[in-house]
Each structure stands twice: as C-alpha cells, then as structure tokens.
Design an enzyme around this catalytic site. Structure first.
Site: not given
Ligand code: F6P
Length: 546
Positions: A203, A209, A263-264, A349, A380, A504
């Site tokens: 987003k 990452e 995002g979620r 979240e 199990h 972060k």
């Molecule tokens: O973990 C925080 C967050 O902002 C989430 O809400 C989001 O889904 C994720 O990081 C990834 O963010 P982006 O889509 O901006 O890379």
C-alpha cells in the site's frame, strides 16, 4: 465512557449472575433455544446455540449495541465518512465489492475509480493466464511471486490457497513476506528467471520487508537479463504510484488503490490481483460478490438476526464481561489452513487498542487473542487445553457441507470430528460416567479426576455450502464486520495500527549498529546493548547471492 451506559451496568450484573450457568440447562429450559439461536443467512448456517448466551443476556447485548449507536456507525462506514479519525480517512473496503453506482468520498464518486482499477486487474490477469504475457526470453509466465507483508500478503496468500482447487494448472503462486532472506531464497530456488513474474504489493511502497525483498528479486532477475527487460517481470500494486515508478516499475504495470482501503482490508482491491491471476477474473468477481452478500445483510438485517452483529456481541460478552481473553477459530477445512493467520491481523491489528476513539484509557478488555489451526490437526495438538485446561476458550468451528476432494468418505469423517468436538466441549463427561466406564479398572480412583471433562465450553458452528470463491468472500466479510462491530462497542478505532510503528522505528536505529555502518552507539537498555554486541557483523557484506 461506555461503562456508564445503563446496558453496560446490566451486562456487568448479568456476567456475575450467569458466568457459572450451564449451556445444557439453557437447552433444557427453553425448547425453542435451537430455533432462536440458529440462523440461515448469506448461504450459510450459523449455530450460536452452544454459547453461554441466553435471552436476557442477548437482550442486554442488543440494548448495548443500540446505546452505542451501532446502526448509525454502520451507516457512517458505508457512507464513506472519515471514521478512521487518527488518520482522517474513510473506511470503504465495502466500496470495492459494492453494486451501488455512487459512493462518495470527500464529494468524489469512487465507483468509476474502483471499476477502472478492476478493469486493469482483468486485463493484466487475463494476459498472464492466457500466456500472452511473456518473460524476457519470450516464454510465458509460469511462476508468480507476490512480495508483500501483512495485508498485502495474508489476504491474497490465504485466499489463493483456499481456492487452489480453482487455480490455473500452468501457474504456480508463491508468496514471500518475511524479510528473512530465507523466504525469498527458498522460493526462488523453485523459479526460473525467464518465466517468473513478481508482484510487488505494498500500500505504502515503503515497507522495509517488501522493498528489501523486491530489490533482491530485481537483482535475481538481472542475473539473467538486462535492465530493459525488467518490465516483463514486475507488476506493482500500491496507493503510492510515484514510489512504484521510482522503483523502476513501468506505469502500465502498476495497479492502484486508495488510502480509504486499510491494509488488512485490501484483499478486495487490486492487492487481490494474485487471486485473479490464480483463479481467473470471473472467480475474483465471485469472491467480491460473496462479500457483497454479507455487506447487504449487515446493512439491512435487524440486529437480532444480523450475523456479524451477533458474532460481535457474543465475542464482546466473552472477552469483556466474562474475561475469556482468547478465542480459537478452527476450520475443519484444509483449504482454510491460513484463515486463522489472516484473522489474526484482521482482528488483533484492528482491535488491539487500549485508548478510546477520543484518547482516554479504556478500563475494560478489548480485542481478544485470536488463534487456530485446521481440524483435525488441532485435535492432536492444543485441544487438550481447550477441553481440560484452566481457561475458557470460545471456539468458532467452520465446516463445509460438501468437500471438494474425491474422497467423500473422508469429508464425512472430517464433519463427524467437527460436530463431535463441539458436542464434547458442550456436554463434557462427568465423574459418574467416568466411574461407570472404569468400573473394572483397578486404577479407577486414580484415573477418574483425569478423565472428567467439565464441559460447558462455548462454541459457534458455521456451516457453508462448499469452498468456492463466493463462500470464501462471504466468510472473510463476516469476520471483517464482526471486528467492526466490536470496535464500535468498545469505542476504539479499529482502523489505525500505531502499535506496529515503534518496533519499526527502533529497528531502523539498531540496523546501522548491527551493520557497523555507524560508529555511533545508540542509547539502549543494557539487555539490548548486549544483544547488539553479540550479533554485530564483523564483515559488512553478505554471502555471495545465488
Ligand atoms: O503491519 C503494519 C502494516 O501497515 C499493515 O497494516 C499492512 O497491512 C502492512 O504493514 C503492509 O503495509 P504495506 O502494504 O504498506 O506494505
């Protein structure tokens, strides 16, 4: 404060009175219980009757929802008001699956925008599925690697897996999220540069990452070809088109979405392009449709038969009033293996918050801990604790009426296990029964306490027709709205996530110290300082990339 509402006080009183009630006695005392607490909606069957929920509690919960103005809050969300107050944003993932022709955000109708991006998803996904999209050497794409994390990974990854029975036979989907290089490395071992397409899904297009993995992926492609061919191997999905372009992705290969999609909650947007690639655009539309069915139900159904409202109310009753602070989601469906992980982000979240929307500290429990695994594996592993541990852990069982595999007898075994677990949790096994069972056992007295099941453990069972794009859309949307309902009940903002920021920020301080790219030592607590010293790299580089 919500704690001063009369319905809150009533619920507190009821919690004291009811917490030791027997669910089985509720059935005995009310012959209509099953009829009252089971519902058919959105093509599914919902059995809430095995919950510690009885008429006066249900009425008080409904009254609480009323006093919290839930009906108005639902309207505010669907109408595009900026209900995410800390980020001053509308929350309109429902617009992505809506059939309405006008949905305004800040005076602009977003429906044409949504349709335009959806059309891009169609064109791109069809090009890839048909083999028209070719890599640098002219061969069709065989492997799609979605690079994203959180909402830019969990939704597409979970849904693609859930719908793998509908997937394109010549395309293999991969999902890389972890900044741990192992994730990318192990994935790329299975791919060939000539026929691999990366989707950089982010987003913000700033997530460490994702950008780190995307840069490594680019280097990997460039070990086999040259810069001018990069466009054939990268798509981007983002709200930050400029940043995606800066990364080197051509505009034609960028699909957008908007900051009013959290995002979620973004799996319905172009973030879901990997789903469209895997199951086809028509399938993706059916997935959206499944969610739309729930939206329509959620907007219109009276609260006493509104499924997300009931799910939300029961969850709040347990978490806040009865102190059950975790709940398990146990899909008896291998296709839904990642559903609990998806729900962890969605729920935790969203509702892992401890201040109200206006910033006061809450004095009550909010979002529960969500966890789970597919049945029967969980049986199990951790079911022991649910049956005989010291906590009460409410459970959601999910099971399909019809399985997809040709092993229909196994589906029946699966269903039997699901039903039996819910029954066992409810009825338990008392001392008398155990004594009778052990009447010929010399160790009976020793064994009896270990073999008694307290029972009276609450559960909800959701039965859906079978795994399909529509069903998966429906299930997701039900939980989305449940989370929304609870956020309103608790008066918290379910749509921001400031709690992920501090880690972060500190990681960006620690990294240069670990890399020894700075001589300055940051100020840390003694434990952190010692860990930094222990892990500091002696060389600045990496192992040679493969
Ligand atoms: O973990 C925080 C967050 O902002 C989430 O809400 C989001 O889904 C994720 O990081 C990834 O963010 P982006 O889509 O901006 O890379």
């Amino acid at each position: 404060m919500i704690t001063s509402l009369s319905s809150w006080k009533r619920l507190e009183q009821l919690a004291t009175e009811k917490k030791s009630d027997s669910i089985l006695s509720y059935f005995r005392l009310d012959s209509l219980r099953l009829r009252k607490y089971t519902f058919r909606a959105c093509d599914c069957y919902f059995d809430f009757s095995k919950n510690l929920l009885v008429d006066d509690v249900f009425s008080a919960l409904l009254q609480f929802a009323k006093e919290r103005n839930l009906a108005d809050e639902i309207k505010r969300m669907f109408n595009g008001e900026a209900i995410n107050t800390t980020e001053k944003r509308a929350v309109l993932h429902t617009a992505l699956r809506s059939k309405k022709s006008t949905i305004n955000v800040d005076g602009e109708n977003v429906v044409p925008l949504v349709n335009a991006e959806l059309e891009k998803v169609r064109v791109l996904s069809e090009k890839i599925r048909s083999g028209e999209w070719v890599g640098f050497s002219g061969k069709p794409i065989t492997d799609i690697v979605n690079i994203g994390i959180g909402g830019s990974d969990l939704g597409p990854a979970m849904v693609t897996q859930a719908l793998s029975a509908y997937s394109h036979p010549q395309l293999t989907m991969h999902f890389v999220s972890n900044v741990d290089g192992t994730h990318l490395w192990e994935t790329l071992k299975k791919c060939n540069q000539e026929t691999t397409l990366f989707i950089v899904a982010s987003k913000t297009f700033t997530t460490q990452e994702t950008i780190t993995n995307a840069l490594a992926a680019k280097r990997w492609i460039l070990t086999a070809t040259t810069d001018e061919h990069i466009a054939k191997h990268f798509l981007a999905v983002s709200t930050a088109i400029g940043k995606a372009k800066q990364f080197g992705i051509t505009e034609d290969n960028i699909v957008g979405f908007w900051d009013w999609v959290g995002g979620r909650y973004s799996v319905w947007s172009s973030i879901g392009i990997s789903i469209a690639i895997s199951i086809g655009f028509e399938g993706f539309l059916q997935f959206l449709d499944g969610a739309n069915v729930v939206d329509t139900h959620f907007e219109a159904a009276p609260f006493f038969e509104n499924i997300p409202v009931i799910m939300g109310l029961i969850g709040m009753w347990y978490c806040t009033f009865l102190g059950y602070d975790s709940y398990a989601v146990l899909p008896y469906d291998q296709y839904l293996a990642r559903f609990p992980a998806y729900l962890q982000q969605l729920d935790m979240e969203s509702n892992g918050k401890s201040v109200t929307r206006t910033g006061e500290n809450v004095t009550y429990k909010t979002g529960p801990i969500v966890w789970g695994e597919p049945g029967t594996n969980g049986q199990h592993a951790f079911y022991q604790l649910i049956h005989q541990g010291t906590r009460t852990i409410p459970v959601d069982f999910l099971v399909a009426k019809e399985g997809l595999s040709p092993y229909t007898d196994q589906h029946t075994i699966l269903q039997a296990n699901c039903i039996a677990q819910a029954e066992a949790l409810l009825i338990g096994k008392n001392e008398e029964t155990v004594r009778e069972e052990l009447k010929n056992n010399l160790n009976a007295e020793l064994l009896i306490p270990h073999k008694v099941f307290e029972g009276n453990k609450p559960s909800t069972t959701i039965v859906y027709p079978k795994i399909s794009p529509k069903t998966v859309g429906t299930l997701l949307a039900l939980y989305e709205h449940k989370v929304f309902v609870q956020g309103i009940l608790w008066d918290i903002n379910s749509f921001d996530q400031w709690g992920v920021e501090l880690g972060k920020q500190l990681a960006s301080n620690v990294l240069p110290e670990l890399q020894k790219s700075t001589s300055q030592r940051g100020t840390h607590d003694p434990s952190t300082t010692a860990l930094i010293s222990l892990l500091q790299r002696d060389d600045s580089g990496l192992k040679k990339e493969g």
